[in-house]
Design a protein around this motif. Structure first.
Motif, mmCIF file in Angstrom:
data_model
loop_
_atom_site.group_PDB
_atom_site.id
_atom_site.type_symbol
_atom_site.label_atom_id
_atom_site.label_comp_id
_atom_site.label_asym_id
_atom_site.label_seq_id
_atom_site.Cartn_x
_atom_site.Cartn_y
_atom_site.Cartn_z
ATOM 1 N N LEU A 155 13.456 6.320 -0.482
ATOM 2 C CA LEU A 155 12.219 7.016 -0.113
ATOM 3 C C LEU A 155 12.529 8.493 0.114
ATOM 4 O O LEU A 155 13.398 8.825 0.927
ATOM 5 N N THR A 156 11.815 9.360 -0.584
ATOM 6 C CA THR A 156 12.128 10.792 -0.535
ATOM 7 C C THR A 156 11.166 11.576 0.360
ATOM 8 O O THR A 156 11.051 12.791 0.226
ATOM 9 N N ASP A 157 10.484 10.880 1.249
ATOM 10 C CA ASP A 157 9.680 11.518 2.294
ATOM 11 C C ASP A 157 9.967 10.831 3.616
ATOM 12 O O ASP A 157 10.526 9.720 3.652
ATOM 13 N N TYR A 158 9.568 11.484 4.713
ATOM 14 C CA TYR A 158 9.796 10.931 6.046
ATOM 15 C C TYR A 158 8.589 10.110 6.488
ATOM 16 O O TYR A 158 8.049 10.278 7.578
ATOM 17 N N THR A 159 8.188 9.209 5.585
ATOM 18 C CA THR A 159 7.053 8.337 5.850
ATOM 19 C C THR A 159 7.117 7.187 4.861
ATOM 20 O O THR A 159 8.004 7.142 3.998
ATOM 21 N N THR A 160 6.185 6.255 4.977
ATOM 22 C CA THR A 160 6.108 5.146 4.036
ATOM 23 C C THR A 160 4.747 5.174 3.343
ATOM 24 O O THR A 160 3.823 5.851 3.775
ATOM 25 N N HIS A 161 4.672 4.432 2.260
ATOM 26 C CA HIS A 161 3.406 4.238 1.557
ATOM 27 C C HIS A 161 3.460 2.840 0.949
ATOM 28 O O HIS A 161 4.537 2.351 0.590
ATOM 29 N N SER A 162 2.313 2.201 0.840
ATOM 30 C CA SER A 162 2.287 0.808 0.375
ATOM 31 C C SER A 162 2.909 0.653 -1.009
ATOM 32 O O SER A 162 3.446 -0.414 -1.329
ATOM 33 N N THR A 163 2.862 1.704 -1.843
ATOM 34 C CA THR A 163 3.420 1.583 -3.188
ATOM 35 C C THR A 163 4.936 1.381 -3.182
ATOM 36 O O THR A 163 5.499 0.857 -4.145
ATOM 37 N N TRP A 164 5.602 1.810 -2.125
ATOM 38 C CA TRP A 164 7.061 1.628 -2.047
ATOM 39 C C TRP A 164 7.433 0.179 -1.739
ATOM 40 O O TRP A 164 8.558 -0.250 -2.030
ATOM 41 N N ILE A 165 6.535 -0.550 -1.105
ATOM 42 C CA ILE A 165 6.912 -1.840 -0.513
ATOM 43 C C ILE A 165 6.689 -2.972 -1.505
ATOM 44 O O ILE A 165 5.556 -3.319 -1.829
ATOM 45 N N GLN A 166 7.775 -3.531 -2.001
ATOM 46 C CA GLN A 166 7.735 -4.655 -2.930
ATOM 47 C C GLN A 166 8.742 -5.711 -2.461
ATOM 48 O O GLN A 166 9.873 -5.375 -2.099
ATOM 49 N N ASN A 167 8.347 -6.971 -2.492
ATOM 50 C CA ASN A 167 9.216 -8.037 -1.999
ATOM 51 C C ASN A 167 10.520 -8.135 -2.776
ATOM 52 O O ASN A 167 11.517 -8.660 -2.262
ATOM 53 N N GLU A 168 10.504 -7.662 -4.027
ATOM 54 C CA GLU A 168 11.670 -7.829 -4.896
ATOM 55 C C GLU A 168 12.744 -6.759 -4.677
ATOM 56 O O GLU A 168 13.820 -6.827 -5.269
ATOM 57 N N ILE A 169 12.468 -5.753 -3.861
ATOM 58 C CA ILE A 169 13.451 -4.707 -3.564
ATOM 59 C C ILE A 169 14.525 -5.271 -2.637
ATOM 60 O O ILE A 169 14.225 -5.922 -1.637
ATOM 61 N N ASP A 170 15.788 -5.011 -2.980
ATOM 62 C CA ASP A 170 16.898 -5.548 -2.172
ATOM 63 C C ASP A 170 17.194 -4.675 -0.954
ATOM 64 O O ASP A 170 17.502 -5.193 0.120
ATOM 65 N N TYR A 171 17.131 -3.343 -1.133
ATOM 66 C CA TYR A 171 17.379 -2.427 -0.018
ATOM 67 C C TYR A 171 16.468 -1.212 -0.128
ATOM 68 O O TYR A 171 16.120 -0.779 -1.233
ATOM 69 N N TYR A 172 16.116 -0.677 1.030
ATOM 70 C CA TYR A 172 15.380 0.577 1.115
ATOM 71 C C TYR A 172 16.254 1.598 1.840
ATOM 72 O O TYR A 172 16.825 1.290 2.894
ATOM 73 N N ILE A 173 16.349 2.807 1.289
ATOM 74 C CA ILE A 173 17.042 3.912 1.951
ATOM 75 C C ILE A 173 15.973 4.857 2.490
ATOM 76 O O ILE A 173 15.105 5.316 1.729
ATOM 77 N N VAL A 174 16.031 5.155 3.782
ATOM 78 C CA VAL A 174 15.010 6.015 4.389
ATOM 79 C C VAL A 174 15.657 7.180 5.135
ATOM 80 O O VAL A 174 16.849 7.152 5.441
ATOM 81 N N GLY A 175 14.832 8.177 5.444
ATOM 82 C CA GLY A 175 15.337 9.431 5.992
ATOM 83 C C GLY A 175 15.692 9.398 7.459
ATOM 84 O O GLY A 175 16.461 10.243 7.932
ATOM 85 N N HIS A 176 15.161 8.428 8.208
ATOM 86 C CA HIS A 176 15.377 8.405 9.654
ATOM 87 C C HIS A 176 14.986 7.047 10.210
ATOM 88 O O HIS A 176 14.256 6.276 9.570
#
Length: 396
Positions: A155-176
């Motif tokens: 994720l390249t912003d300091y927030t989330t959005h529903s489009t990022w969230i998919q059950n098939e993703i193994d890991y999420y990298i976030v800013g904080h």
């Protein structure tokens, strides 16, 4: 056997591609069993077709420049239940992207996929969820095996959005850690979320000294220096903001970077030529010296894009934010103000008011810098690469 990693990006703003390059740079310095890791950055919109790339990436730039409120409305709509997460399989864009990605996966056989933009990860998640075969002569829903490797979303912003969230993703990298909590609140497993920070290229972390940089720009190394800019294509109300700065009766100098917006640079140059002021001002267009510049200034006045924000944090530079694109940039600003790392202008608390207080009371700048030090993350690309290597080794 050489391991292959695909990094899926998109040219909507500069941040997604820059994050992709930072990850590629670090991964290509690693080896597994004395063999290098092969990385390829794929611009997912260009992969689909050039027309779609121009419409979507060009549309982002135009909406950011000319209709930011409309862009914000679309952003907020897509967060509602009418466009909820994990429900994109019927979207024509998703279908087209998924078909193209099937051919890409068959041709390159990657061992892992990293996404720095949500669009390609939606399409890949659709493929993984349904094992769709998407040749032109087959139904979108016809089932057939498609090998999808582990997937990581950055994720390249300091927030989330529903489009990022998919059950098939193994890991999420976030800013904080704040952003991690936002994902967990949305139902993502805490173990899947790594608060490594937003990755930047190594070259950005090295810079020349302030005296050399400012002297080259015709500015004084001794004066408080304010940088005014608006992102990779100069979005933001920069002309009016510069006019505000010229009214501030304090001793400071101004560096303006207009990015790729040559028209804006010409407008500002003409405005300065016809305005009486006592400020030392340097006006720059596009520059590849932002690592030097951000390390040499005292205050950044800009819109809070994800990578701009990250680069400011890594250089301990406090921000004053007088404009933003509604949507993720507004939420980046929420993050910064909640962390005490930036000031936000309002009708009462105008830019001149905020800047005068910072100049008159330098301890205010020190407080902002101390807060920045508590939230910045230097080793994002390194930690992402460590995670990738672990996954590749464990999947052998």
């Amino acid at each position: 056997m050489i391991k292959k990693v695909l990094i899926m990006s998109a040219s909507t703003g500069g941040g997604h591609n820059r994050a992709a390059r930072a990850i590629k740079e670090e991964l290509e310095s690693r080896t597994i069993d004395n063999m290098s890791i092969e990385c390829e950055i794929v611009d997912s919109l260009k992969l689909v077709n050039n027309t779609m790339d121009k419409v979507i990436s060009g549309g982002y730039e135009k909406s950011a420049l000319y209709t930011p409120k409309a862009y914000g409305s679309v952003y907020r709509f897509s967060e509602t239940s009418l466009a909820s997460k994990n429900e994109f399989k019927g979207n024509p864009l998703t279908s087209l992207m998924a078909r193209k990605f099937k051919h890409l996966l068959n041709d390159s056989s990657p061992d892992l996929i990293i996404g720095t933009h949500p669009f390609p990860m939606i399409a890949l998640s659709t493929l993984k969820k349904n094992n769709y075969s998407l040749s032109k002569n087959e139904s979108f829903y016809k089932s057939s095996k498609v090998d999808i490797p582990p997937m990581i979303s950055v994720l390249t912003d300091y927030t989330t959005h529903s489009t990022w969230i998919q059950n098939e993703i193994d890991y999420y990298i976030v800013g904080h850690e704040y952003v991690k909590e936002l994902l967990v609140y949305e139902g993502v497993d805490s173990e899947k979320v790594k608060a490594f920070g937003i990755p930047v290229e190594k070259s950005f972390l090295s810079h020349r000294d302030r005296k050399t940089v400012l002297t080259e720009l015709g500015l004084s190394p001794e004066k408080l220096t304010v940088l005014l800019m608006g992102g990779s294509f100069g979005a933001g109300n920069i002309k009016e903001t510069l006019e505000d700065l010229l009214t501030v009766d304090r001793d400071f100098q101004i560096l303006v970077v207009t990015g790729k917006n040559e028209h804006l640079k010409d407008r500002l140059s003409k405005m300065l030529d016809s305005t009486i002021h006592n400020k030392n001002i340097c006006l720059l267009g596009y520059t590849n010296k932002m690592n030097d510049i951000l390390a040499s200034i005292d205050v950044l006045i800009s819109k809070p894009g994800g990578l701009t924000t990250t680069e400011a944090l890594l250089n301990d530079v406090p921000m004053i934010v007088p404009y933003f694109i509604p949507g993720q940039e507004e939420e980046n600003l929420d993050f910064l103000t909640n962390c005490g790392a930036a000031l936000r202008t309002t009708k009462k608390y105008s830019l001149p008011v905020l800047l005068k207080v910072l100049i008159d009371d330098p301890t205010r700048l020190d407080i902002l810098r101390k807060n920045i030090k508590s939230i910045r993350k230097f080793d994002s690309a390194v930690n992402i690469s460590n995670l990738v290597v672990d996954i590749l080794i464990n999947n052998e």
